[in-house]
Design a protein around this motif. Sequence first.
Motif, PDB file in Angstrom:
ATOM      1  N   ARG A  16       3.325  -1.620  -7.208  1.00  0.00           N
ATOM      2  CA  ARG A  16       2.603  -0.570  -6.787  1.00  0.00           C
ATOM      3  C   ARG A  16       0.785  -0.938  -6.913  1.00  0.00           C
ATOM      4  O   ARG A  16       0.844  -0.859  -5.388  1.00  0.00           O
ATOM      5  N   THR A  17       0.160  -1.629  -7.085  1.00  0.00           N
ATOM      6  CA  THR A  17      -0.625  -2.007  -7.434  1.00  0.00           C
ATOM      7  C   THR A  17      -1.180  -2.674  -5.889  1.00  0.00           C
ATOM      8  O   THR A  17      -1.943  -2.811  -4.889  1.00  0.00           O
ATOM      9  N   ILE A  18       0.041  -4.221  -6.100  1.00  0.00           N
ATOM     10  CA  ILE A  18      -0.643  -5.282  -5.282  1.00  0.00           C
ATOM     11  C   ILE A  18       0.016  -4.575  -3.983  1.00  0.00           C
ATOM     12  O   ILE A  18      -0.086  -4.878  -2.909  1.00  0.00           O
TER      13      ILE A  18
ATOM     14  N   ARG B 235       4.302  -1.206 -16.948  1.00  0.00           N
ATOM     15  CA  ARG B 235       3.490  -2.431 -16.341  1.00  0.00           C
ATOM     16  C   ARG B 235       3.574  -2.710 -15.297  1.00  0.00           C
ATOM     17  O   ARG B 235       2.808  -2.680 -14.639  1.00  0.00           O
TER      18      ARG B 235
ATOM     19  N   GLY C  73      -0.060  -1.817  -2.389  1.00  0.00           N
ATOM     20  CA  GLY C  73      -1.387  -0.843  -2.155  1.00  0.00           C
ATOM     21  C   GLY C  73      -2.564  -1.472  -1.719  1.00  0.00           C
ATOM     22  O   GLY C  73      -2.443  -0.885  -0.643  1.00  0.00           O
ATOM     23  N   ALA C  74      -2.687  -2.738  -2.210  1.00  0.00           N
ATOM     24  CA  ALA C  74      -3.625  -2.885  -1.794  1.00  0.00           C
ATOM     25  C   ALA C  74      -3.432  -3.804  -0.100  1.00  0.00           C
ATOM     26  O   ALA C  74      -3.673  -3.926   0.371  1.00  0.00           O
TER      27      ALA C  74
ATOM     28  N   ARG D 276       3.452  -0.377 -12.080  1.00  0.00           N
ATOM     29  CA  ARG D 276       2.786  -0.485 -11.982  1.00  0.00           C
ATOM     30  C   ARG D 276       1.931  -1.490 -10.827  1.00  0.00           C
ATOM     31  O   ARG D 276       0.914  -1.429 -10.342  1.00  0.00           O
ATOM     32  N   ALA D 277       1.875  -2.408 -11.496  1.00  0.00           N
ATOM     33  CA  ALA D 277       1.666  -3.659 -11.076  1.00  0.00           C
ATOM     34  C   ALA D 277       2.111  -4.240  -9.335  1.00  0.00           C
ATOM     35  O   ALA D 277       1.125  -4.489  -8.876  1.00  0.00           O
TER      36      ALA D 277
END
Length: 77
Positions: free
Chosen positions: A57-59, A51, A61-62, A54-55
């Motif tokens: 990677r999300t940051i 998790r 990505g943004a 993944r978080a």
Amino acid sequence: MLKDLIEYVAKSLVDNPDQVQVAEVEGEQTSVIELKVAKEDLGKVIGKQGRTARAMRTILGAASTKAKKRSVLEILE
């Protein structure tokens, strides 16, 4: 900029922030952010069932969308 972001987040998560190493490998279209932490901190960076990773990677990505780049996070063992 993206490298600094991942470095800041990783150092905030681990017990040994001095052992956090972040490298950016620039490709033609994609840059790869390589994150290396102390062995005992690997679980903290990955998190339960991935998790935390993944978080991160999300940051990333943004932030990379805002910078009009494509970036990938690799967590090295």
